[in-house]
Design an enzyme around this catalytic site. Sequence first.
Site, mmCIF file in Angstrom:
data_model
loop_
_atom_site.group_PDB
_atom_site.id
_atom_site.type_symbol
_atom_site.label_atom_id
_atom_site.label_comp_id
_atom_site.label_asym_id
_atom_site.label_seq_id
_atom_site.Cartn_x
_atom_site.Cartn_y
_atom_site.Cartn_z
ATOM 1 N N GLU A 95 67.175 50.675 54.351
ATOM 2 C CA GLU A 95 66.539 50.767 55.660
ATOM 3 C C GLU A 95 67.548 51.244 56.711
ATOM 4 O OE1 GLU A 95 67.536 46.373 54.883
ATOM 5 O OE2 GLU A 95 66.655 48.028 53.779
ATOM 6 N N CYS A 123 71.962 31.314 13.047
ATOM 7 C CA CYS A 123 73.311 31.855 12.915
ATOM 8 C C CYS A 123 73.324 33.286 12.420
ATOM 9 C CB CYS A 123 74.109 30.998 11.965
ATOM 10 S SG CYS A 123 73.990 29.284 12.419
#
Length: 667
Positions: free
Chosen positions: A132, A649
């Site tokens: 802006e 795992c």
Amino acid sequence: EMPGDRTLRLQHGNRIEALCLLGTHISADVYGAAPAGAVSFGVKHTEGVSVEVACRGQAEVGPAPSSGTRWPLDEGTVLRFSMSRASTEVNDNKVTVSFYAEGGQPINQAGVFLTGIGISLDVDADRDGVVEKNNPNKASWTWGPEGHGAILLVSCDKESPFTPASDCDDERVFSKEDLLDMSRMVLRTEGPQSLPRGYEIVLYIPFSDADKVGVFYVQNPFFGQRYVHVLGRRKLYHTVQYTGGAAELDFFVEGLRFPDDTFPGLVSIHVSLLETLAEGIPHTPIFTDTVVFRVAPWIMTPNTLAPVNVFVCSMKDNYLFVKEIKNLVNKAGCELKVCFGYINRGDRWMQDEIEFGYTHAPHKSFPVVVDSPRDGGLEQFPIKELLGPDFGYVTREPLFESIASLDSFGNLEVSPPVTAAGKEYPLGRILIGSSFPTSAGRRMTRMVRDFLYAQQVQAPVELYSDWLSVGHVNEFVTFVPTSDTKQFRMLMASPAACYKLFREKQKEGQGEATMFKGRYSGTDTKRVTINKVLSNDILVQQNQYVQCCIDWNRDILKKELGLMEEDIIDLPALFKLDKQGKAVPYFPNMVTMIVLAKDLGIPKPFGPVVGGECCLERRTRSLLEPLGLRCHFLEDVASYHGSLGEVRCGTNVQRQPFAFKWWHVTP
């Protein structure tokens, strides 16, 4: 006073020149500039300038009235002028002060030629993805839904920001895609065709931010763009080409590192207008505009978020395991990524070497994998090869500490969003396994812990996991998604639940039911029955100890995650202690499951078979299926590991990011 307000010295009989920055005031001492004998003064000015007269002791400031008005000359009388429009030429506006004697006759004049210039450094401070114009909040940063301040991504999907970069090239040329990761910053200038002599505009960063931020400038957009590195690393300032008229210069800003214990995450960039009073005299800043960015944190994704990709390593001996995972992944409707051929270097990282997460700014979000501390060197390559350009990659290497098993990322979990003690954790809380506070046990490397704490948006909870041989939190706690108001349940490994189940079965006359059926085919293991397990006093004592360790964590989790007993499900589990007195699973641990939305890939426990069905599987189904979850017991897990292995795992899941915006958190 506005930043950039300044004071001019008027001189009678003289005209001076000054730059006036739009939005700031210039004050001039009239009394001090008056010639001897002057008692009053009048003011004339061009229409581009607003002039106010302020007298000492008078707070009110009045606009200077029509040119006929005379003002008494009192000590402390000051003119304030400002400009709201930029000049088209140098010195195209002026203010003239006329001094008068007692009888009203003019004595002398003092004049100022003014050039109006607008300078504004702009960012997306309102966080809507668009830069802006001159947001009043751009120089500060606040958290929360009403907060403000721009956000920066660590562009870790190029080269790793933690390996010392080769001397940063002036013209690293990027593709458009790379610019999309960066945050846009616009320098807006308006004014005459060129700046008056002796002025220049400089963009700069504090020395302390040089290793944390990089700024690029897009050069000549019309003939094949070049992206020039102008700030960061060794470059602390950059003189801006002033182009005249109303101009917007586009810069692109990247973060170079995530927050950590020495870096809270904020960086600032300044632009200054410098003035030199005379040839050979150094410049001084007469106006500075500042913007602040926060580097977006690394965010972990809990099991309750939808899976995108499941990674598994293909090894010589795990063909069946990969096949089972493929089936599960197909049912869950996500992608399987098999990584081949990185020999056994490959198998390690899938297990506990990496943790998937993401980073997020209003303009872009991408996945980031954090690599746990490891013995450096070439092992990084497979990951980087595998992960490609839209994947970030970060590693934390401890400098001095030794690396313990607790450093691998099986020891890192994150809860779903929770509210505890009135505080909301909309992105959940990180769970780290550690040692009992009084013992000199193993802990996660301080560097990794500091890194996790520094991300701020998923405040970590330290649990006690050092009682386990491997020492990972995921061996006793996990989370599964549910469709009720709670949205999830916490699952905990429970020896007590296992003994309770086995005693029930014994009462029903099933004491001779055999465990580990089909598990050690071809080996002459003794037959293990429910009766044998229940009559093994040492095993009973060991599991009472394990249950105490788990209960200690249960209390921490209830308090820190704001959970009630009904939010917790106890899955039967048994442990035994190794020679070091650390716990290992007695049968495959079902808590270390892989969670793919409603589909759960659970290590097959090989429990006592009663009526043709494993009673551990049956109990687990009865606990989870009513919640709408589907249990898939994966058989090949064990043979994959040789030891009592678990699914989690051998696999790793990359998940969808949260829809929640992290900057709305109030840490």
